[in-house]
Design an enzyme around this catalytic site. Sequence first.
Site, PDB file in Angstrom:
ATOM      1  N   GLU A 299       0.833  -1.200   0.000  1.00  0.00           N
ATOM      2  CA  GLU A 299       0.000   0.000   0.000  1.00  0.00           C
ATOM      3  C   GLU A 299       0.871   1.255   0.000  1.00  0.00           C
ATOM      4  OE1 GLU A 299      -3.212   0.333  -0.293  1.00  0.00           O
ATOM      5  OE2 GLU A 299      -3.647  -1.821  -0.311  1.00  0.00           O
TER       6      GLU A 299
ATOM      7  N   SER B 218     -13.375   0.440  -7.490  1.00  0.00           N
ATOM      8  CA  SER B 218     -14.191  -0.058  -6.390  1.00  0.00           C
ATOM      9  C   SER B 218     -14.047   0.791  -5.141  1.00  0.00           C
ATOM     10  CB  SER B 218     -13.811  -1.518  -6.072  1.00  0.00           C
ATOM     11  OG  SER B 218     -14.118  -2.362  -7.163  1.00  0.00           O
TER      12      SER B 218
ATOM     13  N   ARG C 138      -8.481  11.702  -7.337  1.00  0.00           N
ATOM     14  CA  ARG C 138      -8.860  11.039  -8.582  1.00  0.00           C
ATOM     15  C   ARG C 138     -10.360  11.134  -8.835  1.00  0.00           C
ATOM     16  NH1 ARG C 138      -7.962   4.501  -7.580  1.00  0.00           N
ATOM     17  NH2 ARG C 138      -9.679   4.148  -6.131  1.00  0.00           N
TER      18      ARG C 138
ATOM     19  N   TYR D 147      -7.826   3.950 -20.901  1.00  0.00           N
ATOM     20  CA  TYR D 147      -8.194   3.484 -19.568  1.00  0.00           C
ATOM     21  C   TYR D 147      -7.648   4.456 -18.534  1.00  0.00           C
ATOM     22  CZ  TYR D 147      -8.490   0.753 -15.304  1.00  0.00           C
ATOM     23  OH  TYR D 147      -8.781   0.331 -14.022  1.00  0.00           O
TER      24      TYR D 147
ATOM     25  N   ASN E  53      -4.896   5.705  -6.199  1.00  0.00           N
ATOM     26  CA  ASN E  53      -5.715   6.290  -5.127  1.00  0.00           C
ATOM     27  C   ASN E  53      -4.961   7.350  -4.343  1.00  0.00           C
ATOM     28  OD1 ASN E  53      -4.051   4.874  -3.284  1.00  0.00           O
ATOM     29  ND2 ASN E  53      -5.431   3.119  -3.270  1.00  0.00           N
TER      30      ASN E  53
ATOM     31  N   GLU F 231      -0.787  -2.193 -10.762  1.00  0.00           N
ATOM     32  CA  GLU F 231      -1.216  -2.942 -11.949  1.00  0.00           C
ATOM     33  C   GLU F 231      -2.127  -2.129 -12.849  1.00  0.00           C
ATOM     34  OE1 GLU F 231      -4.674  -2.941  -9.427  1.00  0.00           O
ATOM     35  OE2 GLU F 231      -2.554  -3.269  -8.972  1.00  0.00           O
ATOM     36  N   LYS F 232      -2.583  -0.969 -12.368  1.00  0.00           N
ATOM     37  CA  LYS F 232      -3.433  -0.100 -13.192  1.00  0.00           C
ATOM     38  C   LYS F 232      -2.694   0.392 -14.433  1.00  0.00           C
ATOM     39  CE  LYS F 232      -5.972   1.587  -9.121  1.00  0.00           C
ATOM     40  NZ  LYS F 232      -5.206   0.779  -8.150  1.00  0.00           N
TER      41      LYS F 232
END
Length: 379
Positions: free
Chosen positions: A149, A206, A217, A256, A261, A270-271
């Site tokens: 994180e 999510s 964001r 995309y 975050n 992985e985004k």
Amino acid sequence: MTTPSSRSYKSFLIFVGWLAGFGTCLLFFQYMSQNCSSRPFILHDQSNVAPHEKEGISSNTDPTPTTPPAAQPEKPILLLWVWPENYRWDFSDCKTFYNIDGCHLTDDRSLYNQADAVLVYHRDIKWDLSNLPPSPRPPFQRWIWLHAESPTNTKKIPGLENLFNLTLSYRHDADISVRNLLTVSKTPKKEFELPKKNKLVCWFVSNVDPSTGTGTRMKYYEELNKHVKVNVYGNMAGSRMKDEDYYPTLASCKFYLSFENSVHKDYITEKLNGPLTVGTVPVVLGPSRENYEQYAPGDSFIHVNDFPNASALAQYLLKLDKDDEAYRRYFDWRKYVSATPHLTIINQEFIPYICHACEYIGRHKEYKQAHNIYDWYFS
């Protein structure tokens, strides 16, 4: 005094002995001549013959025993103390997907005193430290601090600062740094075939909790959505997407929103790799462009910081939608760079972390300490 009769008797015995010896030699030479005529003397190459099959060597009474092969060194043990987020998977995936097989990976706590290293996931540690491995630890054992994180979403649990030997993180300067890097090819590849696109801009999201740093964001998305339609999926849209639908849907989008975050050095998840892998252009919001370019080609993504506001970004995306040649230039990098192919497990971020920790333990035997992980992580 020897009498004539006794001399005759001795002569007779000598003659009989000589006759018997001669007969034995005659029989021996006859045997050899028969065998040599039927099988000439040839030196055979028996290097590829099993020892018990070689001529003149018995499997039970081998007169020249061979040296047994050297024993293979035992693999170091890496003990996974808890399963991160309680997500379980097959340890053989490390060998299958990453060709990593350098340690004995286990979750069997009975092996604690034998384990060369113990991997502990930060978010699973209780506030009172009661679920940590027991102390004192074996003197050779190393504890690995796993954390994926960002600092914004990291709780400083008191007492952990100087407990660990190794850090395992997305950070470039971690002891064990895990990044899904792209592979540069020495020779040009064939032209990349774009998947069919029926959506312009997509976003899978999510977590919309502003306390986790998502406020930035969310504000950018809301402003961008005023100027260009954004197809939203995930809990924000009302339901979680099935795993098997993730990549096909992602590939059907031209752009995309790879929005992190929170914004921190090296915090690129992985985004970014997901859309790059399937043939979609990421629009990134996170650390600086320079930081992103350490992990991906500069012409493979669009950074929000390249535009004065969300409206200008939206106009640029709409322009690329009508200019196929300009859009395709975002895939020129594929002539020389390969995208990470581990699509089947990329959604579970902890698998590559744990596998690469196994690889590290298999190669590095030295003992070291990580002094004050918080001073380092929040710097």
